[in-house]
Write an enzyme that holds these catalytic residues in place. Sequence first.
Site, PDB file in Angstrom:
ATOM      1  N   CYS A  11      19.646  -5.238  -1.898  1.00 29.61           N
ATOM      2  CA  CYS A  11      19.945  -4.077  -1.060  1.00 29.61           C
ATOM      3  C   CYS A  11      18.841  -3.049  -1.298  1.00 29.61           C
ATOM      4  O   CYS A  11      17.759  -3.402  -1.764  1.00 29.61           O
ATOM      5  CB  CYS A  11      21.348  -3.524  -1.325  1.00 29.61           C
ATOM      6  SG  CYS A  11      21.608  -2.803  -2.961  1.00 29.61           S
ATOM      7  N   ASN A  14      20.000  -1.293  -5.463  1.00 28.54           N
ATOM      8  CA  ASN A  14      20.505  -2.241  -6.459  1.00 28.54           C
ATOM      9  C   ASN A  14      21.573  -1.646  -7.370  1.00 28.54           C
ATOM     10  O   ASN A  14      21.653  -1.970  -8.540  1.00 28.54           O
ATOM     11  CB  ASN A  14      19.355  -2.837  -7.285  1.00 28.54           C
ATOM     12  CG  ASN A  14      19.755  -4.018  -8.149  1.00 28.54           C
ATOM     13  OD1 ASN A  14      19.205  -4.204  -9.240  1.00 28.54           O
ATOM     14  ND2 ASN A  14      20.688  -4.834  -7.713  1.00 28.54           N
ATOM     15  N   CYS A  16      24.884  -0.690  -5.562  1.00 31.74           N
ATOM     16  CA  CYS A  16      26.148  -0.781  -4.816  1.00 31.74           C
ATOM     17  C   CYS A  16      26.363  -2.171  -4.229  1.00 31.74           C
ATOM     18  O   CYS A  16      27.101  -2.979  -4.776  1.00 31.74           O
ATOM     19  CB  CYS A  16      26.202   0.264  -3.694  1.00 31.74           C
ATOM     20  SG  CYS A  16      26.225   1.980  -4.255  1.00 31.74           S
ATOM     21  N   ARG A  17      25.702  -2.449  -3.119  1.00 30.81           N
ATOM     22  CA  ARG A  17      25.989  -3.676  -2.364  1.00 30.81           C
ATOM     23  C   ARG A  17      25.503  -4.942  -3.044  1.00 30.81           C
ATOM     24  O   ARG A  17      26.257  -5.919  -3.149  1.00 30.81           O
ATOM     25  CB  ARG A  17      25.376  -3.585  -0.963  1.00 30.81           C
ATOM     26  CG  ARG A  17      25.976  -2.470  -0.140  1.00 30.81           C
ATOM     27  CD  ARG A  17      25.204  -2.259   1.137  1.00 30.81           C
ATOM     28  NE  ARG A  17      23.889  -1.705   0.840  1.00 30.81           N
ATOM     29  CZ  ARG A  17      22.906  -1.611   1.725  1.00 30.81           C
ATOM     30  NH1 ARG A  17      23.070  -2.056   2.959  1.00 30.81           N
ATOM     31  NH2 ARG A  17      21.753  -1.068   1.389  1.00 30.81           N
ATOM     32  N   SER A  18      24.257  -4.974  -3.469  1.00 30.64           N
ATOM     33  CA  SER A  18      23.738  -6.218  -4.064  1.00 30.64           C
ATOM     34  C   SER A  18      24.415  -6.508  -5.399  1.00 30.64           C
ATOM     35  O   SER A  18      24.645  -7.671  -5.747  1.00 30.64           O
ATOM     36  CB  SER A  18      22.217  -6.176  -4.222  1.00 30.64           C
ATOM     37  OG  SER A  18      21.807  -5.100  -5.040  1.00 30.64           O
ATOM     38  N   ASP A 131      25.856   0.369   3.566  1.00 33.47           N
ATOM     39  CA  ASP A 131      25.722   1.032   2.278  1.00 33.47           C
ATOM     40  C   ASP A 131      26.880   2.015   2.076  1.00 33.47           C
ATOM     41  O   ASP A 131      27.022   2.971   2.828  1.00 33.47           O
ATOM     42  CB  ASP A 131      24.391   1.778   2.221  1.00 33.47           C
ATOM     43  CG  ASP A 131      24.023   2.224   0.817  1.00 33.47           C
ATOM     44  OD1 ASP A 131      24.901   2.218  -0.073  1.00 33.47           O
ATOM     45  OD2 ASP A 131      22.854   2.573   0.610  1.00 33.47           O
TER      46      ASP A 131
END
Length: 166
Positions: A11, A14, A16-18, A131
């Site tokens: 993301c 690095n 939150c999402r990933s 995000d």
Amino acid sequence: MTDKISVLFVCLGNICRSTMAEGVFQSMAKKEPYRGLISEIDSCGTGGYHVGEGPDDRTMSTLEAHGITDYVHAARKVNASDFDKFDYIFAMDRANLSDLQRIQQRKSNSKAKVMLFGEYSGTGKAEVINDPYYGGQQGFEKAYEQATRFSTNFLKEVFPDVEPQH
């Protein structure tokens, strides 16, 4: 014997999402029937904004609420060597995908298959994981749901002869 695979989730920052996707995928890969089939799982960001930091507290609390209590990660920025190291590099959104494709174009003969993680949405159309950083908890729950669904669909496709346990 099925060949082992390696997966990298990407993301922007690095945190939150990933990291959510990595935590979910790691949890699935530790359990039967996928245990031992994944050689490496990691995540990183296209930007270096949070290098060395742990995941966002909301990512961690969402993972923990779903029983994933052993996830540990320090943020890092994507590296050109990642394209030789990983079989699959999954972008969380189209901006991440464009950034990754730009880096990959500079590398000749990289082995990584770079794609949007949401290609495994199971709905027939690609989804992005938005995000959740500037929003509330519901954005993190949505990211968790998507990461779980995409991971499940990806594993079923890559390991079609492996029967998931219920």
